[in-house]
Design a protein around this motif. Structure first.
Motif, short mmCIF file in Angstrom:
data_model
loop_
_atom_site.label_atom_id
_atom_site.label_comp_id
_atom_site.label_asym_id
_atom_site.label_seq_id
_atom_site.Cartn_x
_atom_site.Cartn_y
_atom_site.Cartn_z
N ASN A 2 1.08 -1.85 -0.16
CA ASN A 2 0.36 0.23 -0.04
C ASN A 2 1.17 1.01 -0.08
OD1 ASN A 2 -0.83 2.53 0.92
ND2 ASN A 2 -2.77 1.10 1.66
N GLU A 4 0.19 4.10 -0.35
CA GLU A 4 -0.14 5.36 0.46
C GLU A 4 0.42 5.34 1.73
OE1 GLU A 4 -5.03 7.85 1.81
OE2 GLU A 4 -4.50 6.05 0.92
N LYS A 5 0.21 4.00 2.80
CA LYS A 5 -0.02 4.02 3.96
C LYS A 5 1.57 3.83 4.16
CE LYS A 5 0.90 0.37 6.91
NZ LYS A 5 1.19 -1.11 6.74
N LEU A 8 2.75 7.74 3.99
CA LEU A 8 1.87 8.50 5.27
C LEU A 8 2.71 7.69 7.00
CD1 LEU A 8 -1.87 8.28 4.83
CD2 LEU A 8 -0.53 9.63 4.92
N ASN A 9 3.00 6.79 6.31
CA ASN A 9 3.86 6.34 7.62
C ASN A 9 5.76 6.16 7.81
OD1 ASN A 9 1.70 5.52 9.54
ND2 ASN A 9 1.72 3.42 8.31
N GLU A 11 7.65 5.10 5.80
CA GLU A 11 7.89 3.37 5.50
C GLU A 11 8.84 3.36 4.13
OE1 GLU A 11 4.82 1.42 6.12
OE2 GLU A 11 5.06 1.26 8.17
#
Length: 67
Positions: A2, A4-5, A8-9, A11
């Protein structure tokens, strides 16, 4: 995966594979420039941490798909 994840995180690292001129005309904030046409590309790629996640992009997707 993902995207987006990952973004946002915090990573992964966003990598712009366009030319410096294209990068200067506008890029995703925080993106790192790694010009696909740079003679030192191989050296730059070898220096990247293989345990990290990199999100590659260009204008159309053609260049980023080559890596």
């Amino acid at each position: 995966m993902n995207v987006e994840k990952i973004i946002l995180n915090n990573e992964g690292t966003i990598v712009d594979v366009r030319t410096p001129e294209e990068f200067r005309s506008g890029h995703i904030p925080g993106a790192k420039l790694v010009d696909l046409f740079d003679r030192e590309l191989q050296n730059k790629l070898v220096q990247m941490d293989k345990n990290k996640t990199y999100l590659l992009y260009c204008r159309s997707g053609n260049r980023s798909a080559q890596l």
